[in-house]
Design an enzyme around this catalytic site. Structure first.
Site, PDB file in Angstrom:
ATOM      1  N   LEU A   1     118.162  66.587  28.135  1.00 26.01           N
ATOM      2  CA  LEU A   1     118.114  67.828  28.738  1.00 26.01           C
ATOM      3  C   LEU A   1     119.671  68.361  29.107  1.00 26.01           C
ATOM      4  CD1 LEU A   1     116.883  70.238  30.509  1.00 26.01           C
ATOM      5  CD2 LEU A   1     117.004  68.628  32.548  1.00 26.01           C
ATOM      6  N   SER A   2     119.784  69.678  28.741  1.00 21.17           N
ATOM      7  CA  SER A   2     120.994  70.391  29.065  1.00 21.17           C
ATOM      8  C   SER A   2     122.154  69.704  28.684  1.00 21.17           C
ATOM      9  CB  SER A   2     121.087  70.490  30.655  1.00 21.17           C
ATOM     10  OG  SER A   2     122.065  71.551  31.094  1.00 21.17           O
ATOM     11  N   ALA A   3     123.004  69.123  29.490  1.00 18.77           N
ATOM     12  CA  ALA A   3     124.323  68.503  28.923  1.00 18.77           C
ATOM     13  C   ALA A   3     123.760  67.435  28.259  1.00 18.77           C
ATOM     14  CB  ALA A   3     125.108  68.058  29.894  1.00 18.77           C
TER      15      ALA A   3
ATOM     16  N   ALA B   1     122.672  68.685  24.565  1.00 16.72           N
ATOM     17  CA  ALA B   1     124.114  68.909  23.904  1.00 16.72           C
ATOM     18  C   ALA B   1     124.468  67.474  23.287  1.00 16.72           C
ATOM     19  CB  ALA B   1     124.944  69.751  24.527  1.00 16.72           C
TER      20      ALA B   1
END
Length: 365
Positions: free
Chosen positions: A177-179, A182
């Site tokens: 999720l999110s970072a 990425a």
């Protein structure tokens, strides 16, 4: 008064009472014999067997201290269901900023799915000494270059699970999720030979930034690049030239932390890597949300996109009824959206429920 057989009524009643007493004694003896058979006395020479203790379910997340050189200085946590057979799949899970492995597991329910469907889970956890917000450093080249930094540490976690638990190296998946999303994209780009598939939730494309300032800018709006340029970043990240992993992209339409155009950039990046046309897709609704799929020449899904209508920044969940074991638990950045990303990813990766007999045995334990 005597009967025609020569017996008086008094004699007949006396004989009847004697028969009743005899039958009662016989019944009592029979019951005693049956009880003795069911619970035999223990002889002095052969002690009674001790009752088998009930099998305990696998514990929660367990930290693994040593798993390689760990150049990214991350922590490793694993969940391995009891009696997991060799050659089972592995899912690598990467939390978002301000989260821990335990918090993300509680929300996403990956360890519960692992127990139900028979696979192992490994969590990489960021340290505050690496990033004050507990974000994975997806934007630093030193941490997202093959065989360096954080991506190398996560790769070593996979190797540790393979050596310790005999996981099937051809069925290793990653999600975040999110970072963490990425960073999941970075793992797919730098180690496409390790991962068969991945799920990027509210994340950014590989190579979207190279420092903190550009990372913050990319979160507001993905850099403008042609699909070929996005694809070149992945192709340059590893020596692999074919058999790239399947990529599933998830994003909320009301995400104000990571702009939704990052989802579009991710789609363009991986379509270019797979050599697919962006206009050739099938579209449907899943649990009320838009779902698009792009298939390869063999008809298998190569890239898919879920746009979660009205959802902000977080992992989409679909909590189970209170009567069942909780898998999706809402919390910070873990959002009840009526659709479970964990469940859909597991199903798409072929991580299906165990046979009924195994499930019954597990429930009995």
């Amino acid at each position: 008064m005597r009967s025609r057989f020569g017996f008086s009524l008094s004699d007949i009643f006396k004989q009847h009472r004697r028969w009743e007493k005899t039958i009662a004694k016989a019944a009592k003896a029979t019951r005693k014999a049956l009880a003795s058979t069911a619970s035999p006395k223990t002889s002095a020479s052969k002690p009674a067997a001790k009752p088998r203790p009930a099998a305990k379910p696998a514990a929660g997340l367990q930290e693994v201290k040593a798993f390689g050189s760990n150049p990214g200085r991350l922590r490793m946590f694993r969940y391995v269901p009891a009696d997991l057979p060799k050659k089972s799949p592995l899912v690598v899970v990467l939390h978002g900023c301000h989260q821990s492995a335990e918090a993300y597991d509680k929300g996403s329910g990956w360890s519960i799915l692992a127990r139900e469907r028979g696979f192992a889970v490994v969590y990489a956890e960021q340290k505050r000494s690496n990033n004050g917000n507990l974000c994975f450093n997806w934007f630093r080249p030193s941490n997202v270059t093959r065989d360096r930094g954080e991506v190398m540490s996560i790769r070593q976690m996979v190797a540790k699970m393979a050596s310790s638990h005999g996981i099937d190296r051809s069925r290793v998946f990653v999600t975040g999720l999110s970072a963490g999303g990425a960073m999941a994209a970075a793992m797919l780009a730098t180690y496409p030979d390790v991962f068969r598939g991945g799920g990027v939730i509210a994340g950014l494309p590989y190579g979207a930034a190279r420092d903190v300032q550009r990372a913050l800018s990319a979160m507001k709006s993905a850099p403008e690049r042609a699909a070929g340029e996005w694809g070149d970043l992945v192709r340059a990240a590893s020596p692999v030239t074919r058999d790239f992993p399947v990529v599933s992209i998830w994003h909320g339409t009301k995400d104000h932390t990571v702009s939704m155009n990052n989802a579009d950039a991710l789609v363009q990046q991986w379509l270019d890597v797979h050599g697919l046309d962006s206009d050739t897709y099938a579209q449907n609704e899943v649990d009320g949300h838009l779902h698009r799929v792009w298939k390869d020449a063999s008809g298998k899904i190569a890239v898919e996109l879920y746009l979660i209508d009205g959802m902000g920044h977080g992992t989409p969940l679909k909590p189970r009824p209170a009567s069942r074991v909780k898998a999706d638990t809402p919390g910070p950045y873990m959002l009840d959206a009526g659709i479970s990303s964990s469940m859909h990813l597991a199903t798409a990766w072929g991580l299906k429920k165990r046979p009924l007999l195994t499930a019954l045995k597990q429930a009995a334990e």
